[in-house]
Scaffold this active site. Structure first.
Site, PDB file in Angstrom:
ATOM      1  N   GLU A 288      -9.808  -1.826   5.344  1.00 25.90           N
ATOM      2  CA  GLU A 288     -10.503  -1.569   6.599  1.00 25.90           C
ATOM      3  C   GLU A 288     -11.692  -2.525   6.744  1.00 25.90           C
ATOM      4  OE1 GLU A 288      -9.228   0.259   8.741  1.00 25.90           O
ATOM      5  OE2 GLU A 288      -8.384   2.123   7.948  1.00 25.90           O
TER       6      GLU A 288
ATOM      7  N   ASN B  81      -7.793  -2.832  14.376  1.00 24.41           N
ATOM      8  CA  ASN B  81      -9.176  -3.214  14.053  1.00 24.41           C
ATOM      9  C   ASN B  81      -9.216  -4.415  13.105  1.00 24.41           C
ATOM     10  OD1 ASN B  81      -8.323  -2.099  11.682  1.00 24.41           O
ATOM     11  ND2 ASN B  81      -9.813  -0.431  11.622  1.00 24.41           N
TER      12      ASN B  81
ATOM     13  N   ASP C 177       0.829  -1.211   0.000  1.00 24.79           N
ATOM     14  CA  ASP C 177       0.000   0.000   0.000  1.00 24.79           C
ATOM     15  C   ASP C 177       0.861   1.258   0.000  1.00 24.79           C
ATOM     16  OD1 ASP C 177       0.930  -0.493   2.565  1.00 24.79           O
ATOM     17  OD2 ASP C 177      -1.038  -0.654   3.483  1.00 24.79           O
TER      18      ASP C 177
ATOM     19  N   HIS D  35      -7.412  -4.746  10.328  1.00 23.29           N
ATOM     20  CA  HIS D  35      -7.159  -4.468   8.912  1.00 23.29           C
ATOM     21  C   HIS D  35      -5.838  -5.078   8.462  1.00 23.29           C
ATOM     22  CE1 HIS D  35      -5.154  -0.443  10.119  1.00 23.29           C
ATOM     23  NE2 HIS D  35      -4.238  -1.031   9.393  1.00 23.29           N
TER      24      HIS D  35
HETATM   25  C1  GLP Z   1      -0.789   0.430   8.632  1.00 20.00           C
HETATM   26  C2  GLP Z   1      -0.338  -0.333   7.395  1.00 20.00           C
HETATM   27  C3  GLP Z   1      -0.516  -1.841   7.584  1.00 20.00           C
HETATM   28  C4  GLP Z   1       0.102  -2.255   8.896  1.00 20.00           C
HETATM   29  C5  GLP Z   1      -0.617  -1.580  10.043  1.00 20.00           C
HETATM   30  C6  GLP Z   1      -0.052  -1.938  11.402  1.00 20.00           C
HETATM   31  O1  GLP Z   1      -2.139   0.749   8.612  1.00 20.00           O
HETATM   32  N1  GLP Z   1      -1.029   0.061   6.214  1.00 20.00           N
HETATM   33  O2  GLP Z   1       0.094  -2.508   6.492  1.00 20.00           O
HETATM   34  O3  GLP Z   1       0.035  -3.636   9.044  1.00 20.00           O
HETATM   35  O4  GLP Z   1      -0.507  -0.171   9.875  1.00 20.00           O
HETATM   36  O5  GLP Z   1       1.088  -1.174  11.656  1.00 20.00           O
HETATM   37  P1  GLP Z   1       2.127  -1.449  12.798  1.00 20.00           P
HETATM   38  O6  GLP Z   1       2.941  -2.606  12.346  1.00 20.00           O
HETATM   39  O7  GLP Z   1       2.939  -0.186  12.883  1.00 20.00           O
HETATM   40  O8  GLP Z   1       1.362  -1.731  14.031  1.00 20.00           O
END
Ligand code: GLP
Length: 248
Positions: free
Chosen positions: A142, A135, A67, A137
């Site tokens: 989402e 959440n 992404d 995702h």
């Molecule tokens: C973001 C990214 C996801 C990631 C998530 C969790 O929203 N788009 O790909 O998995 O955050 O992030 P973190 O690893 O910093 O908790």
């Protein structure tokens, strides 16, 4: 889903590195689906360290990322393109032309999504690395995203904006939209490696592993994948009720 619980984040990163290393050793021109966020940082550091120490080469490896924020240029230090260069690509010998991510500045978002879907179809991933949002995702899919959705633009939820604000000077600077691979693209990878660390992920991990398979918790789709490994540290796994493999 194969579940591995580790005592801490460091062990999680080592186990994740073992999985990644096996893929690369088997296939030196493997296609790696990569992820951003803080969770894979330990794994990326180990990949960089291993490259330095052993000379393991990534010259034939190709990478596709999940992404990218909408509206940020690749040079912006908050863009995921910048994140990948800074945390991994510039520390190994991967060729930048073999690394792919959505173009956050694309003038025609629909065209950009179609371009990315075609690219993914032409480069089947040997492994897709994932983190998980609080959440549930995955990438920026989402809750509520249909499982058959491909690359699309998404309006980020308030909770995701708030969670990601820690990387920005202020919450107002967090982009409100992003490009993301869809659940279908993610599911198409031959192997999936999802990592979860910390107490704030425990609820999402419980739902993903032991809850109903539902678009309300996008990561629950992974229960259906034939080769998916979850590595969670003890805090992220703290709400799981089943008996799972504990790795030291
Ligand atoms: C973001 C990214 C996801 C990631 C998530 C969790 O929203 N788009 O790909 O998995 O955050 O992030 P973190 O690893 O910093 O908790």
């Amino acid at each position: 889903m194969k579940v591995i619980i580790t005592k801490d984040y460091q062990t999680l990163s080592k186990k994740a590195f073992d999985v990644m290393k096996e893929v690369i050793e088997k296939k030196p021109d493997a296609v790696l689906g990569l992820a951003t966020g803080s969770t894979p940082l330990g794994l990326y550091a180990l990949m960089a360290e291993d490259h330095l120490k052993t000379g393991r080469s990534y010259r034939d490896i190709r990478a596709v990322n999940l992404d990218e924020y909408y509206g940020l240029s690749p040079e912006n230090d908050q863009s995921y393109r910048y994140f990948m260069r800074h945390n991994l690509f510039d520390k190994i010998d991967i060729l930048l032309e073999n690394t792919h991510i959505e173009n956050g500045l694309a003038a025609d978002p629909a065209e950009e999504c179609a371009r990315y879907n075609a690219l993914l179809a032409a480069m089947p991933r040997d492994i897709q690395l994932l983190g998980i949002g609080e959440n549930g995702h995955i990438a920026f899919n989402e809750p509520g995203t249909p499982f058959d959705e491909e690359t699309h633009t998404v309006k980020l939820t308030e909770s995701t904006i708030a969670a990601n604000a820690r990387f920005f000077k202020s919450i107002d600077e967090v982009p409100r939209a992003a490009f993301t691979m869809g659940p279908k693209n993610i599911f198409d990878a031959k192997k999936i490696l999802i990592l979860a660390t910390g107490k704030n992920k425990a609820q999402a991990v419980r739902g993903m592993v032991e809850g109903e398979v539902t678009p309300d918790l996008p990561a629950s789709l992974l229960q259906k994948h034939p080769d998916c490994i979850l590595i969670a540290d003890s805090e992220a796994a703290s709400l799981l009720e089943g008996d799972y493999h504990k790795a030291e």
